[in-house]
Design an enzyme around this catalytic site. Structure first.
Site, short mmCIF file in Angstrom:
data_model
loop_
_atom_site.label_atom_id
_atom_site.label_comp_id
_atom_site.label_asym_id
_atom_site.label_seq_id
_atom_site.Cartn_x
_atom_site.Cartn_y
_atom_site.Cartn_z
N LEU A 152 14.15 -51.88 -17.64
CA LEU A 152 12.91 -51.42 -16.98
C LEU A 152 11.70 -52.18 -17.53
O LEU A 152 10.78 -52.54 -16.79
CB LEU A 152 12.74 -49.91 -17.18
CG LEU A 152 13.77 -49.06 -16.42
CD1 LEU A 152 13.84 -47.65 -16.97
CD2 LEU A 152 13.43 -49.03 -14.93
N LYS B 214 20.51 -35.41 -24.90
CA LYS B 214 20.63 -33.94 -24.83
C LYS B 214 20.99 -33.39 -26.21
O LYS B 214 21.82 -33.97 -26.91
CB LYS B 214 21.74 -33.60 -23.82
CG LYS B 214 21.48 -32.34 -23.06
CD LYS B 214 22.48 -32.17 -21.93
CE LYS B 214 22.20 -30.94 -21.12
NZ LYS B 214 20.94 -30.94 -20.40
N ARG C 63 13.91 -40.99 -17.63
CA ARG C 63 13.02 -40.55 -16.55
C ARG C 63 12.01 -41.66 -16.27
O ARG C 63 11.35 -42.16 -17.19
CB ARG C 63 12.30 -39.28 -16.99
CG ARG C 63 11.55 -38.61 -15.89
CD ARG C 63 11.08 -37.24 -16.33
NE ARG C 63 12.17 -36.28 -16.39
CZ ARG C 63 12.14 -35.16 -17.13
NH1 ARG C 63 11.09 -34.89 -17.87
NH2 ARG C 63 13.16 -34.33 -17.12
N HIS D 63 17.61 -38.41 -8.24
CA HIS D 63 18.51 -38.44 -9.39
C HIS D 63 19.64 -39.44 -9.16
O HIS D 63 20.30 -39.39 -8.12
CB HIS D 63 19.16 -37.06 -9.61
CG HIS D 63 18.22 -36.05 -10.19
ND1 HIS D 63 18.65 -34.89 -10.79
CD2 HIS D 63 16.88 -36.01 -10.27
CE1 HIS D 63 17.61 -34.19 -11.19
NE2 HIS D 63 16.52 -34.85 -10.88
N GLU E 178 21.93 -40.42 -16.76
CA GLU E 178 21.23 -39.83 -15.60
C GLU E 178 19.81 -40.39 -15.56
O GLU E 178 19.08 -40.34 -16.55
CB GLU E 178 21.16 -38.30 -15.72
CG GLU E 178 20.52 -37.69 -14.47
CD GLU E 178 20.30 -36.18 -14.56
OE1 GLU E 178 21.15 -35.44 -14.07
OE2 GLU E 178 19.26 -35.77 -15.11
N ALA F 15 6.95 -30.76 -12.16
CA ALA F 15 8.23 -30.46 -12.82
C ALA F 15 8.02 -30.10 -14.30
O ALA F 15 8.65 -29.17 -14.80
CB ALA F 15 9.18 -31.65 -12.70
P1 0O2 Z 1 16.94 -30.99 -19.07
O1 0O2 Z 1 16.44 -30.44 -20.33
O2 0O2 Z 1 15.83 -31.48 -18.16
O3 0O2 Z 1 18.03 -31.98 -19.21
P2 0O2 Z 1 23.78 -29.78 -13.68
O4 0O2 Z 1 23.03 -31.03 -14.11
O5 0O2 Z 1 25.25 -29.98 -13.63
O6 0O2 Z 1 23.31 -28.56 -14.42
P3 0O2 Z 1 22.96 -30.18 -11.06
O7 0O2 Z 1 22.38 -29.21 -10.04
O8 0O2 Z 1 24.03 -31.09 -10.58
O9 0O2 Z 1 23.40 -29.34 -12.25
O10 0O2 Z 1 21.89 -31.06 -11.69
P4 0O2 Z 1 20.56 -31.47 -11.04
O11 0O2 Z 1 19.90 -30.27 -10.53
O12 0O2 Z 1 20.83 -32.62 -10.16
O13 0O2 Z 1 19.74 -31.98 -12.29
C1 0O2 Z 1 19.47 -31.13 -13.35
C2 0O2 Z 1 18.17 -31.62 -13.99
O14 0O2 Z 1 17.17 -31.81 -12.97
C3 0O2 Z 1 17.60 -30.58 -14.91
O15 0O2 Z 1 18.11 -30.80 -16.17
C4 0O2 Z 1 16.10 -30.83 -14.83
O16 0O2 Z 1 15.73 -31.93 -15.64
C5 0O2 Z 1 15.94 -31.25 -13.39
N1 0O2 Z 1 15.69 -30.09 -12.50
C6 0O2 Z 1 16.53 -29.64 -11.55
N2 0O2 Z 1 15.99 -28.59 -10.90
C7 0O2 Z 1 14.77 -28.39 -11.44
C8 0O2 Z 1 13.72 -27.44 -11.19
O17 0O2 Z 1 13.79 -26.57 -10.32
N3 0O2 Z 1 12.60 -27.56 -11.97
C9 0O2 Z 1 12.47 -28.51 -12.94
N4 0O2 Z 1 11.35 -28.53 -13.65
N5 0O2 Z 1 13.46 -29.39 -13.21
C10 0O2 Z 1 14.59 -29.33 -12.49
P5 0O2 Z 1 18.50 -29.61 -17.13
O18 0O2 Z 1 19.90 -29.79 -17.55
O19 0O2 Z 1 18.16 -28.30 -16.49
O20 0O2 Z 1 17.58 -29.73 -18.36
#
Ligand code: 0O2
Length: 234
Positions: free
Chosen positions: A57, A81, A113, A156, A175, A187
């Site tokens: 990047l 993480k 990010r 994502h 990710e 967010a």
């Molecule tokens: P952190 O601390 O940010 O890493 P999974 O990843 O398996 O739990 P999913 O649905 O496949 O589930 O993942 P998703 O939703 O594609 O990506 C999850 C991450 O996206 C989250 O990481 C957050 O960083 C972000 N995210 C998803 N939904 C929201 C939301 O509604 N609000 C905010 N602020 N961020 C969101 P983590 O693991 O929750 O935590």
């Protein structure tokens, strides 16, 4: 600091008994040391994958500067993480809390990010990264096209990138979350509000947050239209 030149009487005794106690503890906890060493090795590989992406990047940034182009990347933030968060996620998914399971089932141990000025920059950066032959796209979730129920928007990507060690090569999943400055503003604040609340967020607050996310999305689109208009007359 202890300024007493004469050591207390029992200091010698304590010192002679220390090594054997220490040795015994080491032997008793050898599993712990083995696991800690393994965890350190695994995390080093994930950290290296992040470093590689950050370098990629940064190179794209520098190239744009040299060519006098507008920069599509505002900021890059990375994180590994935490062990607590890894264990919580595995437990939530009813998966074994082991290194094997963590590496096989979690795709966000390493996270990068990328914050961009405009929505079109997000897709431009995505395309620039995916053009690189050592980056393989594993999964894409476009929460800009289809926002989450909360109002959350971001693009994502789960990508795989090789990390070369002295004798081995590891394909590591990272990710990448790409968002605009406005999406990141929402967010980050929404995340903080949710985590600060110990009780369930009331539906009325959820609705308010969703409404704000919609307003922000509209502003994002308007800012981009203004930028396009200006580009056209330049
Ligand atoms: P952190 O601390 O940010 O890493 P999974 O990843 O398996 O739990 P999913 O649905 O496949 O589930 O993942 P998703 O939703 O594609 O990506 C999850 C991450 O996206 C989250 O990481 C957050 O960083 C972000 N995210 C998803 N939904 C929201 C939301 O509604 N609000 C905010 N602020 N961020 C969101 P983590 O693991 O929750 O935590």
């Amino acid at each position: 600091m202890d300024t007493n030149e004469n050591p207390p009487e029992n200091v010698g005794l304590e010192n002679t008994s220390l090594p054997s106690v220490w040795d015994r503890q080491l032997a008793e906890n050898s599993d712990f040391y083995k696991m800690a060493f393994q965890f350190q090795q695994i995390m080093m590989v994930y950290e290296s994958a992040i470093k590689q992406l950050e370098t990629k990047l940064d190179i794209l940034n520098k190239e744009n500067k040299v060519l006098g182009r507008r920069n599509p990347i505002e900021t890059v933030k990375s994180r590994i993480k935490s062990p607590e968060s890894i264990a919580k996620k595995l437990e939530k998914k009813k998966l074994p809390v082991t290194f094997q399971s963590m590496m096989a089932n979690l795709t966000d141990i390493a996270g990068v990010r990328v914050i961009c000025p405009y929505i079109s920059d997000i897709y431009a950066v995505r395309d620039m990264l995916l053009k690189q032959p050592d980056i393989q796209l594993i999964e894409q979730n476009d929460y800009i096209e289809s926002p989450k129920e909360s109002g959350y928007r971001s693009l994502h990507l789960v990508i795989e990138i090789p990390v070369y060690l002295s004798e081995t090569v590891h394909k590591v999943k990272v990710e990448i979350q790409l968002r605009t400055i406005a999406m990141d503003f929402w967010a980050c604040l929404e995340h903080e509000l949710r985590y600060k609340t110990t009780t369930k967020v009331p539906d009325s607050v959820r609705r308010e947050l969703f409404r704000v996310a919609e307003t922000i999305a509209m502003t994002d689109r308007e800012m981009e239209e203004i930028a396009f208009e200006l580009q056209a007359i330049e």
